[in-house]
Design an enzyme around this catalytic site. Structure first.
Site, PDB file in Angstrom:
ATOM      1  N   LYS A 122    -113.170  -4.107  88.827  1.00  0.00           N
ATOM      2  CA  LYS A 122    -111.067  -3.849  89.123  1.00  0.00           C
ATOM      3  C   LYS A 122    -110.443  -4.384  90.976  1.00  0.00           C
ATOM      4  O   LYS A 122    -109.654  -4.738  90.413  1.00  0.00           O
ATOM      5  CB  LYS A 122    -110.997  -3.231  89.055  1.00  0.00           C
ATOM      6  CG  LYS A 122    -110.941  -2.959  86.719  1.00  0.00           C
ATOM      7  CD  LYS A 122    -110.292  -3.420  86.133  1.00  0.00           C
ATOM      8  CE  LYS A 122    -111.098  -4.143  84.912  1.00  0.00           C
ATOM      9  NZ  LYS A 122    -110.928  -3.024  83.773  1.00  0.00           N
ATOM     10  N   LYS A 204    -118.582 -16.098  76.134  1.00  0.00           N
ATOM     11  CA  LYS A 204    -118.400 -15.152  74.884  1.00  0.00           C
ATOM     12  C   LYS A 204    -116.309 -15.301  74.652  1.00  0.00           C
ATOM     13  O   LYS A 204    -115.904 -16.153  76.095  1.00  0.00           O
ATOM     14  CB  LYS A 204    -118.200 -13.948  75.098  1.00  0.00           C
ATOM     15  CG  LYS A 204    -119.991 -13.687  75.237  1.00  0.00           C
ATOM     16  CD  LYS A 204    -120.006 -11.635  74.696  1.00  0.00           C
ATOM     17  CE  LYS A 204    -119.307 -10.977  76.010  1.00  0.00           C
ATOM     18  NZ  LYS A 204    -119.787  -9.763  75.702  1.00  0.00           N
ATOM     19  N   LYS A 207    -110.843 -12.045  75.485  1.00  0.00           N
ATOM     20  CA  LYS A 207    -109.847 -11.398  74.896  1.00  0.00           C
ATOM     21  C   LYS A 207    -107.381 -11.824  75.368  1.00  0.00           C
ATOM     22  O   LYS A 207    -107.270 -11.285  75.060  1.00  0.00           O
ATOM     23  CB  LYS A 207    -109.844  -9.786  75.577  1.00  0.00           C
ATOM     24  CG  LYS A 207    -109.429  -8.772  74.264  1.00  0.00           C
ATOM     25  CD  LYS A 207    -109.398  -7.659  74.932  1.00  0.00           C
ATOM     26  CE  LYS A 207    -109.362  -6.807  73.236  1.00  0.00           C
ATOM     27  NZ  LYS A 207    -109.605  -5.154  73.430  1.00  0.00           N
TER      28      LYS A 207
END
Ligand code: TRP
Length: 346
Positions: A122, A204, A207
């Site tokens: 982050k 993957k 989102k």
């Protein structure tokens, strides 16, 4: 009878999991997490919540938050979570979490928080907003879990470090103040876990919003069809019984989860019988079939999620019912925690 029921629920192990209300639910979430939540709802005492406090660490702008929270609740119910079996709630409805977070913060060290992998990620992603909430994200997550006295936490690999930290905080608490908090462990399904890759075969399914390579549970029929028809393929296998490249394997994985067995068997056969110059498998046909079956699979989930999301009365009832149960359980923990620390003066 009532006594027996209470006894029966008390005996079940407690499970907690949090869902961040950022981004849209996609097939990877569905087959990775959601389906396992649904499977757990009968055998465990489940607490599933929307982590809206956590989302403030990365998304301080809350304009979209309310809708996002409602969507998570609606989608989870549409996927099969029964609000009468599991406690489905919003984190901010349980103020007990915030108080436990405060106590645990005194047991968490700056050094260990700074070296957490997700924190370091982050810091790289949002260098202009390295707030204290981001640093103590794992402490808040530990409070979410420990407040319900959960022993199992169904999460992916990326959350294992946070679970280890939660155990450390709990152990420190227990060592210092007395044995109150059970130690929680990450629970993944090993071989049962179905991994869904991005439709371009790169990593993957993700989102982040509106990507062509991710199928969201909110996608309409046309979007689903378009995305699948654009999925990466190649000219076909060069020899019979070839090993499938990742992106082809992924199409078969998707086929296996939404199509009939004989359909999967037909394409498996065609793939294995194909070779250069004699390519029997037609990826165009496979994708057409997959798109049709995927649409049949997603349509009812999407429609039910939309219906729930538009029913504010029902949403309110689900969230209140979930919060009520979660709060009663949380209050019981907090009473013991305060007692153990000695936070009572009259
Ligand atoms: N950190 C989790 C994630 O990124 C979300 C989360 C918050 C969570 N609190 C939790 C997961 C408690 C399990 C238990 O997905």
């Amino acid at each position: 009878m009532v006594g027996f029921l209470i006894f029966a629920t008390m005996k079940k192990e407690i499970v907690v999991s949090g869902i961040r209300p950022t981004g849209f639910l996609h097939l990877g979430n569905y087959f990775g997490a959601m389906r396992n939540y649904v499977r757990m709802q009968d055998s465990y005492d489940c607490y599933f919540f929307v982590a809206n406090w956590h989302s403030l660490t990365t998304h301080p702008d809350t304009k979209q938050l309310q809708q996002a929270v409602h969507r998570v609740i609606a989608e989870n119910v549409a996927c099969g979570l029964d609000p009468n079996k599991v406690s489905l709630y919003v984190q901010s409805d349980i103020p007990e979490i915030a108080e436990l977070y405060l106590y645990l913060n005194m047991l968490a060290y700056k050094g260990e928080l700074e070296k957490t992998t997700t924190f370091k990620d982050k810091v790289r992603l949002q260098p202009d907003n390295i707030n204290a909430g981001l640093l103590t994200y794992p402490v808040l997550q530990a409070a979410d879990i420990l407040i319900q006295r959960a022993v199992k936490v169904p999460v992916g690999k990326d959350q294992e470090q946070h679970l280890e930290m939660a155990r450390n905080f709990a152990e420190r608490f227990n060592y210092r103040y007395g044995n109150v908090l059970p130690l929680p462990y990450a629970f993944n399904y090993g071989g049962e876990l179905i991994k869904i890759l991005s439709l371009d075969g790169n990593g993957k399914m993700s989102k982040s919003e509106n990507q062509m390579n991710t199928i969201y549970l909110a996608d309409d029929d046309e979007q689903i069809r378009k995305k699948i028809m654009k999925a990466k393929t190649d000219q076909g296998p060069a020899t019979t019984n070839s090993l499938k490249p990742d992106y082809i394997e992924n199409l078969f994985t998707l086929l296996k989860v939404v199509s009939a067995e004989d359909v999967v068997a037909k394409f498996e056969h065609d793939f294995n019988a194909s070779s250069e110059g004699n390519c029997i498998i037609r990826y165009g046909d496979l994708k057409k079939q997959l798109a049709a079956d995927m649409i049949t699979f997603i349509q009812p989930i999407r429609e039910q999620a939309a219906a729930i999301q538009n029913n504010s009365q029902l949403l309110k009832q689900i969230m209140q019912q979930g919060a009520e149960k979660a709060r009663i359980n949380a209050q019981a923990t907090l009473t013991q925690v305060r007692q153990a620390i000695g936070m009572h003066y009259y």
